[in-house]
Design an enzyme around this catalytic site. Structure first.
Site, PDB file in Angstrom:
ATOM      1  N   ASP A 200      20.095  -0.493 -23.987  1.00  0.00           N
ATOM      2  CA  ASP A 200      19.965   0.579 -22.987  1.00  0.00           C
ATOM      3  C   ASP A 200      19.227   0.023 -21.768  1.00  0.00           C
ATOM      4  OD1 ASP A 200      19.753   3.211 -21.754  1.00  0.00           O
ATOM      5  OD2 ASP A 200      20.143   4.013 -23.748  1.00  0.00           O
ATOM      6  N   HIS A 272      23.983   2.596 -18.601  1.00  0.00           N
ATOM      7  CA  HIS A 272      22.803   2.299 -19.420  1.00  0.00           C
ATOM      8  C   HIS A 272      22.701   0.790 -19.679  1.00  0.00           C
ATOM      9  CE1 HIS A 272      21.315   6.350 -20.212  1.00  0.00           C
ATOM     10  NE2 HIS A 272      22.555   6.752 -20.382  1.00  0.00           N
ATOM     11  N   GLU A 336      27.126   8.726 -19.327  1.00  0.00           N
ATOM     12  CA  GLU A 336      26.229   8.741 -18.171  1.00  0.00           C
ATOM     13  C   GLU A 336      26.372   7.484 -17.308  1.00  0.00           C
ATOM     14  OE1 GLU A 336      22.688  11.577 -19.825  1.00  0.00           O
ATOM     15  OE2 GLU A 336      22.438   9.445 -20.169  1.00  0.00           O
TER      16      GLU A 336
END
Ligand code: TNX
Length: 765
Positions: A200, A272, A336
């Site tokens: 991440d 990410h 995302e």
């Protein structure tokens, strides 16, 4: 019977006197020591019992069975200090027989029989393992007590094939020892999949030998955000880092496999990815420099989709990941991923042109499909978060539906496999109590009872489409979860509740019964030294319509020997306060405070609920349209229950819409009205926008309404309180209308989606 091959078993069962006679036990209602979580398909209690002692032996015909015996012994040793001998001969009347066969009809089903003659567990290797877990749950929970195991005939198999738990080890890092304990607890609750979130923005946590800077740079951050990310600015100044070596990864994967748990690694792309970019800046669109993330949230720098070295890099990473993880599935993230860098990146734009991609969503889809092809070529399947639906789903992908259930519904309708992880039910990083002493969490409210009430199969699906729902998963994102104690606190007992959702038959689910079993089950967690949360046993309050045009509060505490005391004068409840015997009537503005006491000592958080007394309290309200799922559809009571929603939108009070909405309250009689009010939310990061226009109108007959108030600006971030004194009118009906904001504007989070409109409490005085 579910077992296909009955070699010897029929005989054995007959010898042991199991499954042959009916008995007086009731199916599915355990009493006393029979309190298994998750609840088996069928539990028949017998009259007799088995006394386990040092002379009891275990017979297992094959290796898988022996492994199960070893795990049983390790539990027994913790409880008693001794282990049972493994024998090669079928035992007489003081033995445990473990029979496993690979070709059973139920891949994870088992039979467990306990009588005064012996114990038998049979099933597939996984099934027999679960049978052993059930047997462990029949053992006493107190150290030193004699090991009387109640006689039972259990037949069991899971409802869903995918029963998962996820752990984010990037935002915070967890030791190998902790992971083993995590896996032990998963096995105890019959979970079979561990989704290991390994990469991440804030840290890359798996050793990749080909790319040493992942270890040297991407695994470390210079500091970490302190406090909540919605109030940024503070950092702790402490370097933080860690990664698992490939040897440690192998150790974990093996440890999990021994417990019939598959580990699915997640290597996040294209978003990410900041930690990887910090190590290899040429993989980003701007070329950096980049720093490993120190703050939470969604960050703009992602893998460049136009640069071939990105794909080469990721393939190189996967080439080392695949041999470590035998799982059929590899999770490649996909969530995302902001498109701002791609929009300005010449390479990304060139790629779009060359591939004929109409926008950046299609570019994301290209990215995922390209990686899917690579993984399919290696015999693996991909799982991605539900954003992989945008711009076209990769042909063989499984979708993890996290932003709600819509992604899951869409994927199932396209005949793709789905794993449900909707935030409102499966995100264990949310608060589990509204008590004031909770450690900082991401927000939201997800008590055990709500997890327990979750139904993974959306009702929007046909029976055929429902088959694509493979199961569900609890996610533990660890932005605010810095250590293992806190992780356990967030995980249990919510994970016990979800285990029952996933394993047990829906008809058997009963929350009160679950809590009764949980009272015994937590003693097992005590034996394992699990730092579980105790909110289930503290006092809770439920405001209800008192059917007399008002509101009352029902108090309850599931604590053995607990006594509830309460006050309505804002003083702290003590054992000298009013003892609770009947629902508390809300008769004035003020706070209802209640506490459960055990042996005179307060247990857990108190119930502390302010109420606003007003003329619409408990009155009939009609609302159009019906609110969106999870935000009070089908019931209007929370709009007039005297409780105002708090800053988090999913606290059960807020009514959520994606359209204009109207509510009309009937005050029962014509009265003088002088003041009106409500609350609307504005939290743009969560896609929530205040209405464009809010109006109140009044009527005596319910037909002709006259506007008495209008507001068009709401400046507050968070809760906007609307309170207005009006020229007194005589009215029986008050109507509130809110005009929806519309689509979320470009540049804002969620741009292009309809905004959410949240309203709570219709206040009339
Ligand atoms: C969203 S869930 C994320 C994570 C955060 C989490 C916090 C998902 C696919 N992405 O990156 O940690 O929210 O709840």
């Amino acid at each position: 019977m579910m077992i296909k091959k009955l070699t010897n078993w029929g005989l054995l069962l007959a010898v042991l006197g199991l499954f042959s006679c009916s008995n007086s036990g009731k199916t599915g209602t355990p009493k006393g020591q029979v309190s298994i979580i998750p609840m088996p398909v069928s539990v028949k209690e017998r009259q007799d019992s088995f006394l386990l002692d040092k002379h009891t032996v275990i017979f297992a015909r094959n290796e898988e069975g022996k492994q199960i015996a070893v795990l049983f012994n390790s539990w027994l040793k913790e409880l008693t200090g001794y282990e049972l001998e493994l024998t090669d001969k079928i035992p007489g009347d003081n033995g445990i027989i473990i029979e496993t066969a690979k070709d059973t009809l139920q891949p994870e089903g088992y039979i467990l029989g306990v009588s005064n003659k012996g114990i038998i567990i049979s099933g597939s290797p996984a099934g027999a393992f679960y049978g052993m877990q059930s047997l462990i749950q029949l053992l006493p929970t107190e150290k030193g007590s004699s090991l009387i195991i109640p006689g039972v005939d259990i037949q069991d198999n899971p409802r869903f094939a995918y029963r998962g738990q996820h752990l984010d080890v990037c935002r915070h890092f967890f030791s190998v020892d902790f992971l083993k304990k995590f896996l032990d607890l998963m096995a105890m609750h019959k979970y079979n999949t561990f989704h290991w979130h390994l990469t991440d923005d804030q840290g890359w946590r798996i050793e990749i030998k080909k790319y040493p800077r992942l270890q040297e740079v991407a695994s470390k951050r210079k500091e970490t955000m302190a406090g909540h990310y919605e109030e940024p600015g503070k950092y702790d100044g402490k370097p933080y880092g860690g990664f698992y070596t490939q040897e440690q990864v192998k150790e974990i994967v093996k440890y999990a496999a021994d417990r019939h748990i598959t580990v699915i690694p997640e290597i996040e792309m294209p978003g990410h990815a900041l930690a990887a970019l910090a190590a290899y800046p040429n993989l980003g669109c701007t070329g950096g420099p980049y720093e490993v993330g120190t703050r939470w949230g969604v960050l703009d720098d992602v893998f460049c989709a136009g640069n071939d070295s990105v794909y080469t890099f990721l393939e190189g990473v996967l080439d080392e990941v695949l041999p470590l993880f035998p799982s059929k599935y590899i999770h490649i993230g996909g969530d995302e991923c902001p498109k701002v860098r791609w929009q300005k990146c010449p390479k990304c734009q060139a790629r779009m042109k060359q591939e004929g991609l109409k926008d950046e969503h299609a570019l994301q889809s290209y990215f995922i499909q390209r990686m899917e092809k690579y993984l399919n070529g290696k015999g693996r399947q991909i799982i991605g978060w539900d954003e992989i639906l945008e711009g076209g789903l990769a042909p063989n992908a499984t979708v993890m539906s996290w932003r709600g259930i819509e992604g899951g519904i869409a994927a199932a309708k396209q005949h793709h496999d789905v794993i449900m992880t909707p935030g409102d039910f499966c995100y264990f990083d949310k608060y589990q109590s509204k008590g004031k002493n909770e450690p900082l969490a991401i927000g939201g409210y997800l008590p055990v009872s709500k997890v327990y009430g979750y139904e993974p199969v959306p009702k929007e699906l046909t029976a055929d489409e429902a088959k694509y729902i493979k199961g569900a998963q609890a996610n533990l994102w660890t932005e605010y979860i810095g250590d293992s104690d806190y992780a356990e606190y967030m995980e249990y007992p919510r994970a016990a509740a979800l285990a029952e959702v996933l394993w047990s038959q829906p008809a058997q689910r009963n929350y009160d019964n679950f809590v009764e079993r949980l009272k015994v089950h937590v003693k097992r967690l005590d034996l394992k030294k699990v730092n579980y949360a105790k909110h289930v046993f503290e006092v809770s309050g439920t405001p209800e319509d008192n059917k007399k045009g008002g509101v009352e509060v029902k108090l309850d505490a599931k604590l053995d020997g607990g006594k509830i005391f309460y006050t309505t004068d804002s003083s702290a409840p003590t054992p000298q306060s009013q003892a609770y015997t009947a629902p508390v009537q809300v008769l004035k503005t003020g706070v209802v405070r209640a506490q459960v006491f055990q042996d005179g000592k307060p247990f857990g958080n108190e119930y502390n609920q302010p109420f606003l007394f007003h003329k619409a309290l408990g009155k009939k309200v009609s609302i159009t349209p019906d609110p969106e799922p999870n935000y009070n559809p089908g019931s209007s009571f929370a709009l007039v229950n005297g409780i105002q929603g708090i800053g988090t939108y999913n606290d059960g009070q807020w009514f959520g819409f994606k359209k204009d909405f109207t509510a009309t309250v009937d005050l029962d009689s014509v009265q003088e009205v002088k003041m009106l009010g409500t609350n609307v939310l504005s939290i743009k990061t969560n896609w929530i926008y205040a209405p464009k226009v809010l109006t109140f109108s009044a009527s005596e007959d319910g037909k002709t309404f006259k506007e008495v108030y209008k507001q068009t600006a709401f400046s507050q971030n968070g809760i906007n309180q609307v309170r207005t004194v009006i020229t007194p009118v005589r009215a029986r009906y008050i109507k509130m209308t809110a005009q929806h904001f519309g689509m979320i504007p470009a540049g804002a989070e969620g741009a292009g989606n309809p905004a959410w409109l949240f309203v709570d409490e219709m206040i009339v005085n």
